[in-house]
Design an enzyme around this catalytic site. Structure first.
Site, PDB file in Angstrom:
ATOM      1  N   ILE A 150       6.094  83.285 136.275  1.00 26.88           N
ATOM      2  CA  ILE A 150       4.844  84.035 136.382  1.00 26.88           C
ATOM      3  C   ILE A 150       3.695  83.025 136.460  1.00 26.88           C
ATOM      4  O   ILE A 150       3.668  82.045 135.714  1.00 26.88           O
ATOM      5  CB  ILE A 150       4.631  84.948 135.149  1.00 26.88           C
ATOM      6  N   THR A 207       3.452  78.061 137.813  1.00 27.16           N
ATOM      7  CA  THR A 207       4.008  79.110 136.954  1.00 27.16           C
ATOM      8  C   THR A 207       4.447  78.599 135.591  1.00 27.16           C
ATOM      9  O   THR A 207       4.587  77.402 135.359  1.00 27.16           O
ATOM     10  CB  THR A 207       5.226  79.766 137.639  1.00 27.16           C
ATOM     11  N   ASP A 208       4.706  79.586 134.710  1.00 19.34           N
ATOM     12  CA  ASP A 208       5.300  79.277 133.414  1.00 19.34           C
ATOM     13  C   ASP A 208       6.826  79.284 133.577  1.00 19.34           C
ATOM     14  O   ASP A 208       7.338  79.411 134.689  1.00 19.34           O
ATOM     15  CB  ASP A 208       4.835  80.273 132.349  1.00 19.34           C
ATOM     16  N   TYR A 209       7.553  79.177 132.482  1.00 21.28           N
ATOM     17  CA  TYR A 209       9.022  79.120 132.559  1.00 21.28           C
ATOM     18  C   TYR A 209       9.656  80.410 133.071  1.00 21.28           C
ATOM     19  O   TYR A 209      10.780  80.408 133.535  1.00 21.28           O
ATOM     20  CB  TYR A 209       9.623  78.761 131.200  1.00 21.28           C
TER      21      TYR A 209
END
Length: 163
Positions: A46, A41-43
């Site tokens: 997601i 995921t991103d920060y």
């Protein structure tokens, strides 16, 4: 009053992951379970768009293995199957901690081209996260050129899988 959710109830357990073992399914779909971990995921939690490609390739390699084609053996024979065309549609984002099923199948073989179809769905089959198509071409690793035909073992196994 806002309803609270115990985060522990959303974390997949070993037994729930075991129930999602990958397998060949009806309608020629091969199913490969995934769980979204933090590194996917991103920060914001997601799933990063490139992670979906990794899952698709993992599903494809496992599908080939399930029909007797070990990718490492294929490479040792001098054949590679690089992606030459890719089309994806992102329908909905997966989030950290969620589980899903990567479905894949071959939908066509044109000479040395193999066209794969993908769907990434929720475990309950209610949500589609991604749909896609990938075209692979058989390449002679030593010569770096497209092969004239698929190796017979690959072609025979793929034809059998589609029956």
């Amino acid at each position: 009053m806002a309803e609270t959710t115990d985060i522990r109830s959303q974390i997949p357990t070993e037994s729930s992951i075991e129930k999602l073992s990958y397998q060949a399914m009806s309608a020629n779909w091969f199913e490969y379970p995934i769980v979204v971990h933090p590194h996917h995921t991103d920060y914001g939690g997601i799933v990063w768009h490139g992670t979906y490609l990794t899952w698709m390739e993992e599903a494809r390699v496992e599908c080939l293995k399930s029909i007797g084609i070990d990718f490492a053996d294929l490479v040792s024979l001098g054949c590679d199957l690089p992606v030459v065309d890719l089309s994806l549609r992102y329908h909905r984002s997966l989030k950290m901690g969620e589980s899903a099923i990567v479905k894949t199948r071959t939908i066509d073989m044109e000479g040395v081209r193999i066209i794969w179809e993908y769907e990434i769905q929720s475990v309950d089959r209610e949500v589609i996260y991604l749909t896609g198509m990938v075209t692979l071409v058989a390449v002679d690793r030593e010569k770096g050129k497209i092969m004239r035909q698929l190796p017979n073992t690959v072609k025979d196994a793929l034809v059998k899988m589609r029956e």
